[in-house]
Scaffold this motif. Structure first.
Motif, PDB file in Angstrom:
ATOM      1  N   PHE A  73       0.852  -1.193   0.000  1.00 10.81           N
ATOM      2  CA  PHE A  73       0.000   0.000   0.000  1.00 10.81           C
ATOM      3  C   PHE A  73       0.887   1.243   0.000  1.00 10.81           C
ATOM      4  N   MET A  74       0.483   2.275  -0.724  1.00  7.67           N
ATOM      5  CA  MET A  74       1.289   3.472  -0.860  1.00  7.67           C
ATOM      6  C   MET A  74       1.594   4.120   0.504  1.00  7.67           C
ATOM      7  N   PHE A  75       0.607   4.153   1.375  1.00  5.74           N
ATOM      8  CA  PHE A  75       0.787   4.767   2.681  1.00  5.74           C
ATOM      9  C   PHE A  75       1.054   3.681   3.713  1.00  5.74           C
ATOM     10  N   GLN A  76       2.019   3.906   4.544  1.00  3.67           N
ATOM     11  CA  GLN A  76       2.368   2.962   5.605  1.00  3.67           C
ATOM     12  C   GLN A  76       2.340   3.707   6.937  1.00  3.67           C
ATOM     13  N   PRO A  77       2.152   2.966   8.028  1.00  5.60           N
ATOM     14  CA  PRO A  77       1.998   3.616   9.339  1.00  5.60           C
ATOM     15  C   PRO A  77       3.309   4.162   9.905  1.00  5.60           C
ATOM     16  N   ASN A  78       3.796   5.247   9.312  1.00  2.00           N
ATOM     17  CA  ASN A  78       4.999   5.906   9.836  1.00  2.00           C
ATOM     18  C   ASN A  78       4.637   6.837  10.984  1.00  2.00           C
ATOM     19  N   ASP A  79       3.428   7.314  10.991  1.00  2.00           N
ATOM     20  CA  ASP A  79       2.978   8.298  11.960  1.00  2.00           C
ATOM     21  C   ASP A  79       2.057   7.616  12.964  1.00  2.00           C
ATOM     22  N   ALA A  80       2.367   7.725  14.234  1.00  2.00           N
ATOM     23  CA  ALA A  80       1.559   7.087  15.280  1.00  2.00           C
ATOM     24  C   ALA A  80       0.138   7.645  15.326  1.00  2.00           C
ATOM     25  N   ASN A  81      -0.080   8.820  14.756  1.00  2.00           N
ATOM     26  CA  ASN A  81      -1.414   9.431  14.775  1.00  2.00           C
ATOM     27  C   ASN A  81      -2.276   9.004  13.593  1.00  2.00           C
ATOM     28  N   TRP A  82      -1.709   8.254  12.653  1.00  2.00           N
ATOM     29  CA  TRP A  82      -2.461   7.817  11.472  1.00  2.00           C
ATOM     30  C   TRP A  82      -3.345   6.646  11.853  1.00  2.00           C
ATOM     31  N   CYS A  83      -4.605   6.698  11.503  1.00  2.00           N
ATOM     32  CA  CYS A  83      -5.578   5.663  11.871  1.00  2.00           C
ATOM     33  C   CYS A  83      -5.678   4.535  10.849  1.00  2.00           C
ATOM     34  N   GLY A  84      -4.834   4.544   9.837  1.00  2.00           N
ATOM     35  CA  GLY A  84      -4.905   3.538   8.786  1.00  2.00           C
ATOM     36  C   GLY A  84      -4.969   2.105   9.269  1.00  2.00           C
ATOM     37  N   PRO A  85      -4.051   1.667  10.159  1.00  2.00           N
ATOM     38  CA  PRO A  85      -4.092   0.268  10.589  1.00  2.00           C
ATOM     39  C   PRO A  85      -5.441  -0.153  11.189  1.00  2.00           C
TER      40      PRO A  85
END
Length: 136
Positions: free
Chosen positions: A57-69
């Protein structure tokens, strides 16, 4: 919340519904065996999944604030083809009435979801559908 989920499943009779808790393989390795047994004691089936963000996936959970996972892991519900219908509920949802009408409707092939939140056209806190792995 886990106690309520197990109790909600028992409302509809033995073997009428299953409550599944999806966790990644990595997360499952971190859960203490005593907690796993407690979860299973509520009648909840733990399902380990390979990823929380789709591989490549283009975006990966680099930022702890990202809710993607926490948002993408629910896509695994589409793979549960052993069920005629699946309903996904966020952990903060309190089931108050019979969920069978939603499951029966979803089993016909309809995708049910809610709108809401802060102006979003789709709230992924609840959805129900007929599983189809091709969607993944």
């Amino acid at each position: 919340p886990l106690e309520r989920m197990g109790a909600a499943a028992r409302l509809f009779g033995e073997n009428a519904t299953d409550v599944l808790l999806m966790v990644t393989n990595a997360t499952a390795q971190k859960i203490r065996p005593t907690l796993l047994e407690r979860i299973r004691g509520f009648g909840i089936r733990i399902v380990q999944v390979d990823w929380d963000v789709p591989p490549g996936f283009m975006f990966q959970p680099n930022d702890a604030n990202w809710c993607g996972p926490q948002d993408f892991v629910r896509l695994h519900a589409f793979a549960f083809e052993e069920y005629e219908a699946v309903a996904y509920y966020d952990i903060d949802i309190k089931i108050q009435r019979d969920i069978m009408p939603a499951l029966k409707c979803a089993a016909t092939g309809k995708f049910l979801a809610t709108a809401g939140g802060i102006g979003e056209p789709l709230n992924c806190g609840f959805f129900a559908m007929r599983p189809d792995q091709r969607v993944l």
